[in-house]
Design a protein around this motif. Structure first.
Motif, PDB file in Angstrom:
ATOM      1  N   UNK A  42      34.073  47.389  39.639  1.00 18.82           N
ATOM      2  CA  UNK A  42      34.985  48.481  39.991  1.00 18.82           C
ATOM      3  C   UNK A  42      35.545  49.141  38.728  1.00 18.82           C
ATOM      4  N   UNK A  43      35.665  50.453  38.777  1.00 14.28           N
ATOM      5  CA  UNK A  43      36.305  51.177  37.672  1.00 14.28           C
ATOM      6  C   UNK A  43      37.826  51.024  37.787  1.00 14.28           C
ATOM      7  N   UNK A  73      37.818  36.990  39.263  1.00  8.56           N
ATOM      8  CA  UNK A  73      37.912  38.333  38.683  1.00  8.56           C
ATOM      9  C   UNK A  73      37.532  38.233  37.207  1.00  8.56           C
ATOM     10  N   UNK A  74      36.647  39.100  36.734  1.00  6.95           N
ATOM     11  CA  UNK A  74      36.313  39.213  35.308  1.00  6.95           C
ATOM     12  C   UNK A  74      36.695  40.622  34.871  1.00  6.95           C
ATOM     13  N   UNK A  75      37.456  40.714  33.781  1.00  6.83           N
ATOM     14  CA  UNK A  75      38.106  41.989  33.457  1.00  6.83           C
ATOM     15  C   UNK A  75      37.909  42.355  31.988  1.00  6.83           C
ATOM     16  N   UNK A  76      37.833  43.662  31.728  1.00  3.56           N
ATOM     17  CA  UNK A  76      37.842  44.193  30.356  1.00  3.56           C
ATOM     18  C   UNK A  76      39.210  43.928  29.722  1.00  3.56           C
ATOM     19  N   UNK A  82      42.518  48.310  32.533  1.00  8.04           N
ATOM     20  CA  UNK A  82      41.762  47.415  33.408  1.00  8.04           C
ATOM     21  C   UNK A  82      42.608  46.201  33.808  1.00  8.04           C
ATOM     22  N   UNK A  83      43.375  45.663  32.868  1.00  8.83           N
ATOM     23  CA  UNK A  83      44.218  44.511  33.175  1.00  8.83           C
ATOM     24  C   UNK A  83      45.298  44.870  34.192  1.00  8.83           C
ATOM     25  N   UNK A  84      45.926  46.050  34.040  1.00 10.91           N
ATOM     26  CA  UNK A  84      46.946  46.458  35.009  1.00 10.91           C
ATOM     27  C   UNK A  84      46.313  46.768  36.371  1.00 10.91           C
ATOM     28  N   UNK A  85      45.096  47.315  36.356  1.00  4.02           N
ATOM     29  CA  UNK A  85      44.377  47.530  37.621  1.00  4.02           C
ATOM     30  C   UNK A  85      44.094  46.191  38.294  1.00  4.02           C
ATOM     31  N   UNK A 144      34.164  42.345  39.041  1.00  5.66           N
ATOM     32  CA  UNK A 144      34.414  42.838  37.696  1.00  5.66           C
ATOM     33  C   UNK A 144      35.270  44.102  37.751  1.00  5.66           C
ATOM     34  N   UNK A 145      36.243  44.211  36.857  1.00  7.71           N
ATOM     35  CA  UNK A 145      37.062  45.410  36.725  1.00  7.71           C
ATOM     36  C   UNK A 145      36.894  45.904  35.297  1.00  7.71           C
TER      37      UNK A 145
END
Length: 528
Positions: free
Chosen positions: A287-288, A338-341, A346-349, A464-465
């Motif tokens: 997800x974006x 969840x795997x995040x940039x 991205x973290x706040x999303x 993924x975000x």
């Protein structure tokens, strides 16, 4: 000549004196001698006068000669000075010739520069004309985009009305239909209504009491092979808080979208997309991030220390929360990780998405879940100098928790989650991508990271975000789509694929992606 004349005059005087003296000696009378002596005295006196005159003449001549000598010497000095001046003039002449040659070269160089500048001016005029043409084309494109957005809004309004009619026909259904015994389905819905009310306080996320998620009622209907999910919310206004988008036929899609957007096949279907789970298949979603502040406030980056790492807006936070709620209520497959940039947006999303997902799971499905989050540097934004003008710095864990407090107990080490081990170290041990990088290198990084995450978390459904280019690259490698044809990746839009693994004697187990799909906010063109 004068000295010779004096000598002759002296000789003549001596001869005359000698004659007079002889005559005086021979004179017999004293009178004769006296006369001769007087005559001799007169002659001597005349001779003395003549000598004086000659002497004066000689003195005058000597003075004149002395003056002439002085004049000669003065002339010689003037000649010497004239020679020196002539030499200086010759040197100046040579210097002037050199300066002339240098000036001629400079003039020639200036002429060439003027010619180049004239050519540059002509090129500039051509560029201005081309820019004007491009601006006109851009304006035309914006007009077409505005028309598309208007048609999209009309279409969404029609879908919303259709969903309301469906809800009225299913008011009697008050429980969730259990999934088939053979496996679940993967519907990916998204909120279509932007009129839902949310708390204006951006310091906290909406809670379950604000939305009364416990009163949500979900119904499933199967008609002519199409699966439809509807969510009904009794929020006091009688309007749905979350509505999953229905598959649309060509008659319902605006003509402009039918011409420009690639028709979806079994590999890339419209939102929501349904895929039967087979065996122990696991899924990956990408997800974006939500809307970021720099997109609505141009002046924010002028004063920000890390202008390349914008936070999300209040609307973005609400949209991410909606996406989490909608995913929990519409998907038959649950998220395991969840795997995040590491970028703040991205973290706040992820913070808002996780909160929405957990709230909906608890209120609607009566299950209390606690998602964990792994930060992955391979999912960083494309680190070109255009996107990130200076070498980026990354937030520490303490800074992340301060800016996204909902992640306080969510961040974990990837090695502690991965069943395969060797994930890549803790957050502080990971090495960020090289800056600057090319777009080609960034796409290769995304591909490697996506495959590595899939391999390391084989037994988990991973969400993924990341960024728009990450989603686009995932669509490319899972749906066999050229990246140039991906027209738009909207905020919080999602792509997904089912993962399968192949056993290799030499390289071990590796994953592959099948049954790929994405929601209808990711627009793909037929051709450029």
């Amino acid at each position: 000549m004068e000295e010779e004349e004096i000598d002759r005059a002296a000789e003549e005087l001596a001869e005359r004196m000698e004659g007079i003296m002889k005559a005086a000696v021979n004179a017999t009378s004293r009178d004769a001698q006296s006369q001769l002596i007087n005559k001799g005295m007169i002659i001597v006196k005349k001779a003395v006068d003549a000598l004086k005159q000659v002497r004066e003449t000689m003195m005058d001549d000597r003075k004149e000669l002395s003056m002439q000598e002085m004049q000669r010497r003065a002339l010689i000095a003037r000649l010497s000075k004239a020679d020196v001046e002539i030499q200086l003039l010759q040197k100046k002449e040579r210097a002037a010739i050199t300066l002339k040659e240098t000036a001629e070269k400079k003039i020639e160089m200036y002429i060439n520069k003027i010619s180049e500048q004239s050519q540059m001016l002509r090129d500039r005029e051509e560029l201005v004309q081309r820019i004007t043409i491009l601006e006109r084309e851009l304006h035309s494109s914006k007009m077409r985009e505005s028309n598309l957005l208007s048609e999209k809004e009309k279409l969404e309004a029609e879908v919303l009305q259709h969903m309301k009619r469906l809800q009225e026909s299913h008011r009697s259904i008050c429980s969730v239909t259990p999934p088939p015994a053979s496996g679940g389905e993967i519907p990916l819905g998204r909120p279509l209504s932007a009129t839902n009310s949310f708390p204006s306080d951006s310091s906290r996320l909406p809670d379950t009491q604000d939305h009364d998620l416990q009163s949500c009622q979900i119904s499933h209907q199967s008609s002519q092979g199409d699966h439809v999910d509807t969510v009904k919310s009794t929020n006091g206004q009688g309007t749905p808080a979350y509505v999953a988008a229905l598959p649309m036929n060509d008659a319902e899609v605006p003509r402009t979208l039918q011409e420009g957007v690639k028709s979806q096949s079994s590999a890339t279907s419209a939102s929501p997309s349904y895929r039967k789970m087979t065996g122990n298949s696991k899924y990956m979603w990408v997800m974006r991030h939500a809307e970021k502040l720099v997109d609505v406030d141009d002046k924010w980056s002028e004063t920000a220390d890390r202008s390349y790492d914008s936070p999300i807006t209040d609307n973005g936070r609400h949209e991410a929360y909606h996406s989490g709620c909608d995913f929990a209520t519409s998907s038959e497959v649950e998220i395991d990780l969840i795997v995040c940039s590491p970028f703040l947006r991205c973290l706040q999303t992820a913070e808002a998405f996780i909160r929405g997902y957990e709230d909906a799971m608890h209120s609607v499905k009566k299950r209390k879940v606690s998602l964990k989050l792994v930060i992955e540097f391979g999912l960083c934004e494309v680190l070109t100098e255009r996107n990130v003008p200076k070498r980026p710095t990354y937030l520490s864990k303490d800074e992340i928790v301060k800016l996204a407090p909902g992640l306080t107990d969510k961040i974990v080490d990837g090695n502690s989650i991965s069943s395969q081990g060797g994930y890549g170290g803790t957050y502080s041990e990971q090495r960020p991508p090289q800056w600057p990088e090319t777009m080609t290198r960034a796409m290769a990084r995304y591909t490697e990271t996506l495959l590595r995450i899939s391999d390391r978390f084989q037994d988990l459904n991973v969400f993924l975000i990341a960024h728009g280019d990450t989603v686009a690259q995932f669509v490319c490698i899972t749906g066999n789509v050229s990246k140039e044809l991906i027209y738009q990746v909207a905020f919080c839009s999602i792509a997904h694929a089912r993962r399968e693994w192949e056993q290799s004697m030499s390289n071990g187990i590796h994953s592959s992606f099948v049954d790929a799909g994405h929601d209808d906010r990711i627009l793909i063109l037929d051709s450029l």
